[in-house]
Enzyme design. Structure first.
Site, PDB file in Angstrom:
ATOM      1  CD1 TRP A  58      -2.685  -1.740   1.101  1.00 13.95           C
ATOM      2  CD2 TRP A  58      -3.440   0.357   1.012  1.00 13.95           C
ATOM      3  NE1 TRP A  58      -4.059  -1.789   0.978  1.00 13.95           N
ATOM      4  CE2 TRP A  58      -4.549  -0.509   0.922  1.00 13.95           C
ATOM      5  CE3 TRP A  58      -3.682   1.731   0.990  1.00 13.95           C
ATOM      6  CZ2 TRP A  58      -5.862  -0.056   0.802  1.00 13.95           C
ATOM      7  CZ3 TRP A  58      -4.987   2.183   0.869  1.00 13.95           C
ATOM      8  CH2 TRP A  58      -6.057   1.283   0.775  1.00 13.95           C
ATOM      9  CG  HIS A  65     -10.451   1.511   6.950  1.00 15.82           C
ATOM     10  ND1 HIS A  65      -9.677   1.335   5.831  1.00 15.82           N
ATOM     11  CD2 HIS A  65     -10.568   0.299   7.518  1.00 15.82           C
ATOM     12  CE1 HIS A  65      -9.342   0.078   5.737  1.00 15.82           C
ATOM     13  NE2 HIS A  65      -9.877  -0.574   6.748  1.00 15.82           N
ATOM     14  CB  THR A  95     -14.414   5.647   6.423  1.00 17.68           C
ATOM     15  OG1 THR A  95     -13.146   4.977   6.313  1.00 17.68           O
ATOM     16  CG2 THR A  95     -15.111   5.686   5.071  1.00 17.68           C
TER      17      THR A  95
HETATM   18  O1  INI Z   1      -1.123   0.380   4.742  1.00 19.07           O
HETATM   19  C1  INI Z   1      -2.259   0.814   4.546  1.00 19.07           C
HETATM   20  N1  INI Z   1      -3.327  -0.046   4.559  1.00 19.07           N
HETATM   21  C2  INI Z   1      -4.589   0.407   4.351  1.00 19.07           C
HETATM   22  N2  INI Z   1      -5.603  -0.484   4.366  1.00 19.07           N
HETATM   23  C3  INI Z   1      -5.392  -1.924   4.241  1.00 19.07           C
HETATM   24  C4  INI Z   1      -5.170  -2.603   5.598  1.00 19.07           C
HETATM   25  O2  INI Z   1      -3.890  -2.226   6.128  1.00 19.07           O
HETATM   26  C5  INI Z   1      -5.181  -4.127   5.431  1.00 19.07           C
HETATM   27  O3  INI Z   1      -4.193  -4.493   4.481  1.00 19.07           O
HETATM   28  C6  INI Z   1      -6.538  -4.644   4.963  1.00 19.07           C
HETATM   29  O4  INI Z   1      -7.554  -4.151   5.838  1.00 19.07           O
HETATM   30  C7  INI Z   1      -6.590  -6.161   4.946  1.00 19.07           C
HETATM   31  O5  INI Z   1      -6.316  -6.663   6.227  1.00 19.07           O
HETATM   32  C8  INI Z   1      -4.821   1.793   4.140  1.00 19.07           C
HETATM   33  N3  INI Z   1      -6.124   2.323   3.953  1.00 19.07           N
HETATM   34  O6  INI Z   1      -7.136   1.596   3.977  1.00 19.07           O
HETATM   35  O7  INI Z   1      -6.247   3.567   3.734  1.00 19.07           O
HETATM   36  C9  INI Z   1      -3.683   2.670   4.128  1.00 19.07           C
HETATM   37  O8  INI Z   1      -3.780   3.912   3.939  1.00 19.07           O
HETATM   38  N4  INI Z   1      -2.458   2.138   4.327  1.00 19.07           N
END
Ligand code: INI
Length: 163
Positions: free
Chosen positions: A27, A95, A93
């Protein structure tokens, strides 16, 4: 600047025997890649950590970092420290808040549970510009690659872990 991580006198640490793992997310990879580079280059150039002793693994996102850190520590290879690198950028959100809290608590717990220092290298930013600046990619004077600080910190903690 006062917010820069002031590294104590670690310049005389010999890192040639240290083995460090870097676990990074896919990510926000462009920003993460710069942070990883900053940490790696700092450990190699300042402390003579051998490139072959820096093991790099990737996971999907920051939420996966604690689990991956624990499994690398419990693998057959001894690591003197682990650096977890990710970038969380707030969306529209809640999240972001939930992941940030879970990841920081999780990363701390892995270090305490395993007695191997795990460096918290997760940027929790409100927007892309904040993240770019903190990876040394912004175009303002404020830019500073925090991966450098995490490299210093990993060597210092690894050294404590050995002695
Ligand atoms: O490393 C990140 N993961 C993100 N989401 C994924 C999360 O870390 C998990 O990989 C996913 O929920 C599966 O477990 C992000 N957002 O949602 O924005 C982010 O900004 N950065």
């Amino acid at each position: 600047s006062p917010t820069t991580c002031v590294t104590p006198s670690t310049e005389n640490i010999d890192g040639s025997l240290l083995r460090i793992a870097i676990i990074h997310t896919r990510w926000n990879y462009e920003i993460v890649e710069s942070l990883v580079r900053g940490a790696k280059e700092t450990m190699i150039s300042h402390y003579n950590v051998k490139p072959e002793n820096i093991i790099v693994q990737s996971v999907s996102g920051s939420f996966e970092l604690p689990f991956a850190a624990k499994s690398v520590i419990q693998s057959s290879t001894l690591f003197h420290a682990v650096i977890c690198i990710g970038v969380l950028i707030k969306g529209s959100t809640m999240h972001f808040e939930y992941i940030s809290e879970a990841v920081s608590q999780g990363i701390m717990r892995v270090g305490l549970d395993t007695n191997v220092p795990v460096i918290f290298g997760v940027l929790t930013c409100l927007n892309d510009d904040q993240a770019l600046e903190r990876a040394g990619l912004g175009n303002t004077q404020e830019k500073h690659n925090h991966g450098i600080d995490w490299g210093h910190c990993a060597v210092e903690m690894a050294h404590k872990n050995i002695n």
